[in-house]
Enzyme design. Structure first.
Site, PDB file in Angstrom:
ATOM      1  CE1 TYR A 136      76.768  44.862  19.892  1.00  0.00           C
ATOM      2  CE2 TYR A 136      76.161  47.254  20.234  1.00  0.00           C
ATOM      3  CZ  TYR A 136      76.318  46.036  20.419  1.00  0.00           C
ATOM      4  OH  TYR A 136      75.796  45.769  21.703  1.00  0.00           O
ATOM      5  CE  LYS A 164      79.518  44.521  21.797  1.00  0.00           C
ATOM      6  NZ  LYS A 164      78.932  45.719  22.466  1.00  0.00           N
TER       7      LYS A 164
END
Length: 299
Positions: A136, A164
């Site tokens: 992330y 992400k």
């Protein structure tokens, strides 16, 4: 490692009672609404899920209840958002015991790690279990940037399979794609860059506003991924004032207020997050109510 992660994955809210205690029943009820709208996966205990406001015992309670309730209908991922690598590894192992399907690993909280430290941290968490891992990257929120080169280095670890990408720069998706293998999964992580990210080849979208508008969110995804960009743009233009709320420091309060106004849950957060008041509340409510009044017709 092969995974089947694509489509819309809510960064799901954690619902609380008025005394700030966990409301597991309301959390699961909210998940049901999104599952019925056709979401493709779940990310529990991300930023919107108020990860850092829960104890580890509470986190595992949320995950265990979610995994049991979902019953394999969609993949269930959890955010891994800890202060040290050892704490993150311990949580990753506990999350696996709770039955989750994957981990979304953040850089270490509070410490502004450099590139080598970030790679070492995420690699260490990935080594703690055999679960698939999503990196992330959100430099605006967390103050460190996992560069395209760092993502590419991490992608060489067998169970690090996705990113992400929330750097607020859609060009980064292409930079990453040019450095990783074709089976590495790219997720959009910024709500108001979703359509741009789909056009650039994102395989999925981890969304905040889907918590309040799951059907409309899925509609835009389906239109865009089927190549119907004319209709997708219409939905996106309606949706964008809401999607901007996902990029603000108070995104959790804003998204939870939208959830409440749509009748899908409560705006209650845990301190230090306070309910919105005054002009700020009225401004956000105006955006939400305008969207509700003008929402697209779903056939």
């Amino acid at each position: 490692m092969q995974i089947d992660w694509s489509g819309v994955f809510p960064a799901a809210t954690t619902q609380f009672n008025a005394d700030e205690s966990l409301n597991i029943a309301a959390t699961l009820k909210h998940l049901d609404v999104m599952l019925e709208a056709g979401i493709n996966g779940l990310v529990m205990l991300g930023t919107v899920g108020e990860n850092c406001s829960l104890s580890q015992e509470e986190k595992i309670e949320v995950l265990s209840a979610t995994v049991k309730h979902v019953g394999g209908r969609v993949p269930v991922l959890t955010g891994v958002s800890e202060y040290t690598t050892s704490q993150a590894c311990n949580f990753a192992r506990a999350a696996k015991e709770a039955g989750v399907d994957g981990l979304m690993v953040l850089p270490p909280m509070s410490y502004k790690a450099d590139a080598d430290e970030i790679v070492t941290h995420i690699r260490g968490v990935a080594a703690a279990t055999d679960l698939p891992v999503m990196v992330y990257n959100n430099p605006a929120c967390y103050g460190v940037d996992v560069s395209a080169e760092a993502v590419a280095e991490l992608s060489r670890v067998s169970n690090i399979v996705a990113v992400k990408e929330a750097s607020d720069d859609p060009r980064r998706l292409t930079d990453i794609a040019n450095l990783v293998s074709d089976d590495f999964v790219l997720f959009c992580g910024v709500d108001d860059l979703a359509l741009e990210s789909i056009a650039l080849g994102a395989h999925g979208w981890i969304s905040g506003l889907v918590n309040a508008f799951p059907q409309e969110n899925r509609l835009m995804w389906d239109l865009a991924t089927s190549g119907n960009y004319d209709e997708a743009r219409k939905v996106y233009r309606w949706y964008t004032p809401l999607l901007h709320l996902d990029t603000k420091p108070k995104l959790v309060q804003y998204i939870k207020l939208a959830v409440q106004e749509c009748g899908l849950g409560s705006e209650q957060c845990r301190n230090p997050r306070l309910s919105l008041t005054g002009a700020e509340r009225e401004s956000v409510l105006n955006i939400i109510h305008t969207a509700i009044a003008t929402r697209p017709v779903i056939k």
